[in-house]
Design an enzyme around this catalytic site. Structure first.
Site, short mmCIF file in Angstrom:
data_model
loop_
_atom_site.label_atom_id
_atom_site.label_comp_id
_atom_site.label_asym_id
_atom_site.label_seq_id
_atom_site.Cartn_x
_atom_site.Cartn_y
_atom_site.Cartn_z
N GLN A 34 0.67 -1.13 0.05
CA GLN A 34 0.43 -0.37 -0.42
C GLN A 34 0.77 1.58 0.04
O GLN A 34 0.72 2.17 -0.77
CB GLN A 34 -0.50 -0.31 1.46
N TYR A 35 1.89 1.25 0.40
CA TYR A 35 3.21 2.12 1.09
C TYR A 35 4.01 2.46 -0.66
O TYR A 35 3.45 3.74 -1.11
CB TYR A 35 3.87 1.82 1.48
N ILE A 82 33.50 11.61 24.01
CA ILE A 82 32.79 11.76 25.51
C ILE A 82 34.19 10.76 26.11
O ILE A 82 34.25 9.73 25.17
CB ILE A 82 31.45 10.75 24.89
N LYS A 114 24.37 2.94 23.60
CA LYS A 114 25.17 3.71 22.76
C LYS A 114 24.89 2.80 22.06
O LYS A 114 26.23 1.48 21.53
CB LYS A 114 26.71 3.97 23.53
N ARG A 135 31.12 13.60 11.44
CA ARG A 135 31.16 14.51 12.88
C ARG A 135 32.76 14.74 12.48
O ARG A 135 33.35 15.55 13.08
CB ARG A 135 31.80 13.22 13.91
N CYS A 406 6.31 -30.99 25.81
CA CYS A 406 6.79 -30.62 26.78
C CYS A 406 8.30 -31.63 25.78
O CYS A 406 7.84 -33.35 26.07
CB CYS A 406 6.85 -31.13 27.76
N CYS A 409 8.38 -34.46 29.62
CA CYS A 409 6.96 -35.27 29.77
C CYS A 409 5.95 -35.67 28.57
O CYS A 409 4.70 -35.95 29.49
CB CYS A 409 6.34 -34.92 31.48
#
Length: 671
Positions: A34-35, A82, A114, A135, A406, A409
């Site tokens: 649809q997009y 940092i 981070k 950066r 299981c 059992c």
């Protein structure tokens, strides 16, 4: 047909809204098909009316031509590095230094992921994206706007009515592990080499000269900070993240704020335990001061701001083959899948197994027996699988089908409606019995020395022990037939079992494997009620009123003690002489009788549990929040909003020395 300009504007707004729902809110409203139809209709209209094409249109995310080179761009505000640490002690030292610089002020702390990607700065003017830059050296970066425009997380125009005049957004470009798997499959199909990891792909892609290459890599973006700004309403980091979300920018997930630094550190450790839930890589956590005005006063050194630190952990990765997926049944019936690996060296040890956590994790990874996988160990957590190297999948491997019964059992399994887990509902399942007995005997529970994993296996397999009470019915005659069990060993074991009868209520509650009840919760219940009988009489409402006992724990405790099975267990243990009352500590002066005391901050001589136990022994009540009924607040380092509220209410504030003087004794730290 409606006016073309109006229809184009409507389609652009609708596509932008769906981008936000998908990338920011993680709540898509329409399918990819649809997009694509919306996008195709917009492209058709713009092709018919080229005079209406705008650079902000979603159709213009990918340019037709490569740029000639990456030009330098000077950041409006420097992108400093940092400070980082790998030590919790150093992390706390940073918090103490920060508190000293902001002496007398309450501090709010933020914890963020981070993300292991590439740092990026986005500049918006009047809501329109002007450029995106790397950066670089912190002051000057490379112009990568042509590639930034291909990243669908990043809005070309900010949304909402309160758009800042100027906003420099800081964040991280990254790639998900799932997209790396798909990319490597495409690389293999094209006869090209596979990429080693997400970060390398991201770093190479964001600096490509041809934006079509970056667009094909499906890069993602999270924002985590702000540089220069004009007209920004936020005064704290958490407010900024909320405003960023409203503007259409995706903030880093799992960000959380805390008034107490101990709580922030505890949250860091919780996040590290949940790394397997992330489909992208992180290499640590970032802790920040929340308030912008405090950040300004703290300032920065020549290299890094004083208001932020990265708490990093060592990460180790290795590639190996998944031989098989086995399933373990735990003491509460939870089925946990385990990856059986070809042994591989990881962080100096040989790893042959890794947790797959639950059925949903297998589905998310699409991991199959025979796959080549990347296994990771980060910090102190157990190894887990990061991704599947699908490009190395030589044949069509069948999808793993989680057991419908299981494996121990054969009982039909059920999906827990509250937790993301599939369980065996049979309490008599041999695996559950074995695990419950092993846990019951453990050091944090009844502490039965000599009753280790192998002996528990023998006792349960032979049928000598099927319940907790069966342990207390063991005799030397019953034990003599077990492997490596001589007379002396049997005598020692029986003596240890007998001694465990007097461990007290808190340890007994821990040992019973009641869902959601660990050692801390057991201690709280024991202190509040004093006996099993009192707990059995309590309803959900009265249990929920106990500090630290929420409605989920209260319901679980009530279900156990009001159920036939729980009552039968207690009756059996009581008949065998197991003590069901709380320990009676040595009498202490009731210096705090009738007093309500709140403890906040980091103490030097006591843990939080130790000082709260001391308060109770001296007749006081340790409360979790400050109110007009609070008599005293004991404040350690990095005390937060509780200290501030105490001052507002004129409630006396004590340090540790004041507190000990109040007790009327030289209290000492307990081991």
């Amino acid at each position: 047909m409606s006016n073309p300009a109006e229809e184009i504007a409507r389609l652009r707004a609708e596509i932008a809204r769906h981008d936000r729902q998908y990338y920011v809110e993680a709540a898509p409203e329409i399918s990819d098909q649809q997009y694509d139809r919306l996008m195709a209709e917009l492209k058709r209209l713009e092709a018919e009316h080229p005079e209406l094409i705008d650079s902000d249109s979603p159709t213009q995310r990918v340019g037709d031509r490569p740029v000639e080179g990456l030009r330098p761009i000077e950041h409006r505000a420097a992108m400093l590095s940092i400070e980082n640490t790998y030590s919790e002690a150093e992390l706390r030292s940073w918090a103490a230094r920060t508190a000293k610089l902001l002496a007398g002020e309450s501090i709010e702390w933020v914890v963020e992921l981070k993300v292991d990607g590439v740092a990026l700065s986005l500049l918006y003017e009047e809501g329109r994206l002007v450029y995106g830059a790397t950066r670089g050296d912190g002051r000057v970066g490379d112009d990568v706007t042509h590639n930034v425009r291909t990243i669908r997380d990043i809005p070309l125009r900010l949304q909402g009515d309160s758009v800042p005049r100027l906003l420099e957004v800081r964040g991280e470009v990254f790639m998900t592990n799932r997209d790396l798997e798909d990319l490597n499959q495409s690389q293999q199909a094209a006869g090209e080499p596979a990429f080693a990891n997400c970060r390398n792909v991201t770093a190479g892609s964001i600096r490509q000269l041809d934006p079509r290459i970056a667009a094909s890599r499906r890069l993602r973006f999270f924002c985590h900070g702000v540089g220069a700004a004009e007209g920004l309403r936020a005064t704290t980091h958490m407010e900024f993240l909320d405003q960023a979300r409203r503007l259409g920018l995706p903030p880093t997930p799992w960000a959380a704020g805390f008034n107490d630094f101990d709580e922030a550190v505890a949250y860091c450790n919780q996040v590290i335990e949940r790394l397997h839930e992330l489909d992208f890589e992180i290499d640590g956590l970032v802790l920040k001061v929340n308030r912008f005005d405090q950040r300004e006063r703290l300032g920065a050194t020549s290299k890094s701001p004083r208001w932020v630190i990265a708490y990093k952990f060592e990460k180790y990765e290795a590639t190996t083959k998944l031989r098989a997926i086995s399933v373990q049944v735990g003491k509460t019936g939870a089925l946990t899948p385990v990856a059986e690996l070809e042994p591989v060296e990881l962080a100096g040890t040989i790893v042959s197994r890794a947790s797959l956590h639950n059925a949903d994790e297998i589905e998310r990874l699409d991991v199959r027996e025979g796959d080549v996988v990347v296994v990771e160990k980060a910090g102190k957590i157990i190894p887990h699988i990061v991704r599947v190297e699908k490009h190395l999948r030589k044949a069509e491997l069948p999808k793993y089908r989680f057991p419908e019964r299981c494996p121990e059992c054969s009982s039909p399994t059920v999906r827990d409606q509250v937790e993301v887990v599939i369980r065996c509902p049979n309490p008599d399942c041999p695996a559950q019995v074995r695990e419950r007995i092993r846990f019951f005997a453990g050091r944090n529970a009844m502490d039965i020395e000599g009753l280790g994993e192998k002996l528990v296996e023998q006792l349960t397999t032979s049928g000598l022990v099927r319940s907790y009470g069966d342990l207390y019915r063991l005799t030397a005659e019953k034990l003599c037939g077990l492997e490596r069990m001589g007379d002396k060993s049997a005598d020692n074991l029986l003596k240890a079992i007998e001694e465990s009868k007097n461990r007290g209520l808190a340890r007994l509650l821990t040992a019973l494997s009641i869902r959601h009840v660990g050692s801390r919760t057991a201690a709280v219940l024991a202190e509040r009620f004093g006996s099993i009988d009192a707990i059995m009489k309590a309803d959900v409402a009265s249990l929920s009123e106990v500090p630290e006992i929420g409605p989920v724990i209260a319901q679980s405790v009530c279900d156990f003690f009001h159920g036939d099975r729980g009552r039968a267990i207690i009756d059996d243990l009581r008949s065998l002489g197991v003590r069901t009352t709380a320990d009676s500590p040595p009498p202490a002066p009731q210096s705090l009788a009738g007093k309500t005391i709140v403890v906040t901050g980091t103490l030097q001589r006591y843990t939080r549990d130790q000082i709260e136990e001391l308060i109770a022994r001296h007749g006081g009540r340790a409360a979790s929040s400050v109110s007009s009924k609070t008599d005293f607040v004991v404040a350690g380092a990095n005390a937060g909003s509780k200290l501030e509220k105490a001052r507002q209410l004129n409630i006396p504030v004590l340090d540790e020395a004041d507190f000990e003087r109040l007790l009327g004794e030289a209290a000492s730290r307990r081991d």
